[in-house]
Design a protein around this motif. Structure first.
Motif, PDB file in Angstrom:
ATOM      1  N   ASP A   1      85.067   6.562  94.986  1.00  0.00           N
ATOM      2  CA  ASP A   1      85.762   5.613  94.111  1.00  0.00           C
ATOM      3  C   ASP A   1      86.124   6.364  92.840  1.00  0.00           C
TER       4      ASP A   1
ATOM      5  N   THR B   1      88.359   6.085  88.990  1.00  0.00           N
ATOM      6  CA  THR B   1      89.064   5.301  87.991  1.00  0.00           C
ATOM      7  C   THR B   1      89.720   6.251  87.015  1.00  0.00           C
TER       8      THR B   1
ATOM      9  N   GLN C   1      89.933   3.395  95.861  1.00  0.00           N
ATOM     10  CA  GLN C   1      88.835   3.542  96.814  1.00  0.00           C
ATOM     11  C   GLN C   1      89.344   4.361  97.994  1.00  0.00           C
TER      12      GLN C   1
ATOM     13  N   THR D   1      81.610   0.100  92.105  1.00  0.00           N
ATOM     14  CA  THR D   1      82.375  -1.144  92.119  1.00  0.00           C
ATOM     15  C   THR D   1      83.569  -0.982  91.202  1.00  0.00           C
ATOM     16  N   GLY D   2      84.732  -1.355  91.695  1.00  0.00           N
ATOM     17  CA  GLY D   2      85.917  -1.382  90.848  1.00  0.00           C
ATOM     18  C   GLY D   2      86.511  -2.767  90.902  1.00  0.00           C
ATOM     19  N   VAL D   3      86.918  -3.291  89.769  1.00  0.00           N
ATOM     20  CA  VAL D   3      87.426  -4.668  89.758  1.00  0.00           C
ATOM     21  C   VAL D   3      88.654  -4.766  88.875  1.00  0.00           C
TER      22      VAL D   3
ATOM     23  N   ARG E   1      94.470   0.096  92.890  1.00  0.00           N
ATOM     24  CA  ARG E   1      94.953  -1.020  92.080  1.00  0.00           C
ATOM     25  C   ARG E   1      95.404  -0.444  90.740  1.00  0.00           C
TER      26      ARG E   1
ATOM     27  N   ARG F   1      86.472  -3.952  94.679  1.00  0.00           N
ATOM     28  CA  ARG F   1      86.188  -3.051  95.808  1.00  0.00           C
ATOM     29  C   ARG F   1      84.810  -2.453  95.613  1.00  0.00           C
ATOM     30  N   PHE F   2      84.010  -2.595  96.648  1.00  0.00           N
ATOM     31  CA  PHE F   2      82.618  -2.153  96.587  1.00  0.00           C
ATOM     32  C   PHE F   2      82.391  -0.997  97.541  1.00  0.00           C
ATOM     33  N   THR F   3      81.691   0.018  97.065  1.00  0.00           N
ATOM     34  CA  THR F   3      81.077   1.013  97.930  1.00  0.00           C
ATOM     35  C   THR F   3      79.582   0.769  97.856  1.00  0.00           C
TER      36      THR F   3
ATOM     37  N   VAL G   1      83.573  -2.612 101.048  1.00  0.00           N
ATOM     38  CA  VAL G   1      83.972  -4.022 101.175  1.00  0.00           C
ATOM     39  C   VAL G   1      84.957  -4.348 100.063  1.00  0.00           C
ATOM     40  N   THR G   2      85.989  -5.090 100.392  1.00  0.00           N
ATOM     41  CA  THR G   2      86.861  -5.680  99.369  1.00  0.00           C
ATOM     42  C   THR G   2      86.514  -7.164  99.273  1.00  0.00           C
TER      43      THR G   2
END
Lengths: 269, 269
Positions: free
Chosen positions: A214, A216, A65, B62-64, A106, B106-108, B91-92
């Motif tokens: 963001d 990936t 991010q 969103t990444g997780v 991450r 992690r959100f955008t 936001v995390t």
């Protein structure tokens, strides 16, 4: 100044590493290229995991991010190893300036086999005009002095005119990625390759810079020696956001990396 | 127990929220479904950003990273709002049990327009057999009591036999996603939809459970009322990892969400 030297880390103890963000890897506006920062974070993540006994040198899955754009110059990478497992390790790495996080990534690290073939499936490599017929820019922002080059297929390229960049409306760019010294491209360097291309949206719409929110990246195989081929395409532009997907193949036609990113796009008018 | 109630948050102050991880959203093995946890984290991220003045209610990116699988029952979501900007907020959010992080996202966040059409591009919706000809499972692990259903196209489905799940070798599943009560599916719920399908690798290879290591989801539009269609496909299985891509369309054929995940796959033999 090649990528190895431009991402050299100085261990500071406590999982922290110093890094000097170099102008050879700046984009327009004098900010460091996103893929270059990710490459530096990846090097730190692998080093931090190894220091805690991880046997996983390859960043198989990376999510990043972009929170604020750092300046060129000195930065600190702070790492936190959250898992050292049997098949994977996981690390969070933050790029700090003035002790504030600017980029947070991450990593899931694994161990890829040399010269392995997929068990199942494929993403067939795209055709690109021979290297000598392509238009070369320096990689990652077009700098000629960073030891890498992007060589664009004339039929899947962009033009830089007085009104800004423009293209053929296809949404797709294709290029070779070349190291000037002919050296190997290792799995961590693929993190740079995944985000070395200019925005694919430039083929569709003229706009200012297109910041990544963001990103990936998956590293799927260890590249064979030689140039890589990259396809970078935008799928949908909607509500001021665009998704851009990269596929990267090695000289043997194996898919070695995949990435997807959501970018912010301010449309003209 | 529907998804809204199963993701109800109790504000604890300091950006922390309590949540009860419900058995209706468990997968085999009694662990909470990944998409369900992501949905809970998304609700908390939007609430935390709003509390800091964000005008961005939609999780556009969103990444997780799944670090450890939590148990069902009480958990805490800890949020950190890192940016409240003009066009996006970030936001995390961490899902904690015993004060240890298990899932980190992690959100955008952005603001999508109602009933907007793409500026450019499309991912054409796939055809799926009419709902009444499809095989329904409860959504997210096959539970019949969570208020959602996945209805699989008979030609793009999996069978559960005595030797485990199997399929047609295509790598691709197609299903309708239905809310039993016919209610609207909001953008945060799309985070659940993106990861509600069983592994697409089951169509190719029988294996044990296929844990997600890292997942990225983009929400591209606010869904129109009605069932969603999902295509979930694996592209490449190599070195014990598989990438699985979901595309989700609303009843008007608009692409509303995209996701990609890297999963770990222990191959037989």
């Amino acid at each position: 100044m090649d990528l190895e030297r431009a991402s050299a880390l100085t261990p500071l103890g406590g999982g922290r590493y110093g890094v000097e963000l170099r102008p050879e890897f700046a984009i327009g506006g004098g900010k460091p290229n996103g893929g270059y920062m990710l490459h530096c974070l990846g090097r730190a993540a692998v080093a931090a995991a190894a220091a805690e006994g991880s046997a996983h040198p390859h960043p198989v899955a990376t999510g990043v991010q972009y929170q604020q754009s750092p300046d060129l110059g000195a930065a600190v990478i702070e790492t936190e190893v959250t898992r050292v497992g049997r098949s994977v390790s996981q690390v969070t790495a933050r790029l700090l300036q003035d002790e504030r996080p600017h980029v947070v990534a991450r990593f899931t690290l694994g161990a890829l086999a040399e010269a392995s073939a997929p068990y199942w499936g494929e993403v067939p490599p795209v055709s690109i005009a021979p290297l000598e017929e392509c238009n070369s820019f320096g990689g990652g922002g077009g700098r000629p002095d960073n030891g890498t080059r992007l060589a664009f297929d004339p039929n899947h390229s962009i033009q830089f005119g007085p009104d800004g960049p423009s293209g053929d409306g296809s949404g797709e760019l294709r290029a070779w990625f070349v190291r000037d010294d002919g050296g190997d491209i290792d799995p961590v360097t693929l993190l740079y390759v995944c985000d070395a291309m200019p925005p694919a949206t430039f083929t569709v719409v003229q706009s200012g810079w297109v910041p990544t929110l963001d990103l990936t990246a998956y590293v799927r195989a260890i590249p064979a020696p030689g140039p890589l081929r990259i396809r970078f395409r935008v799928q949908v532009i909607a509500d001021g956001f665009a998704d851009e997907v990269a596929d990267v193949w090695d000289s043997e036609g194996r898919l070695v990396a995949q990435s997807t990113q959501l970018t912010a796009l301010r449309l003209p008018g």
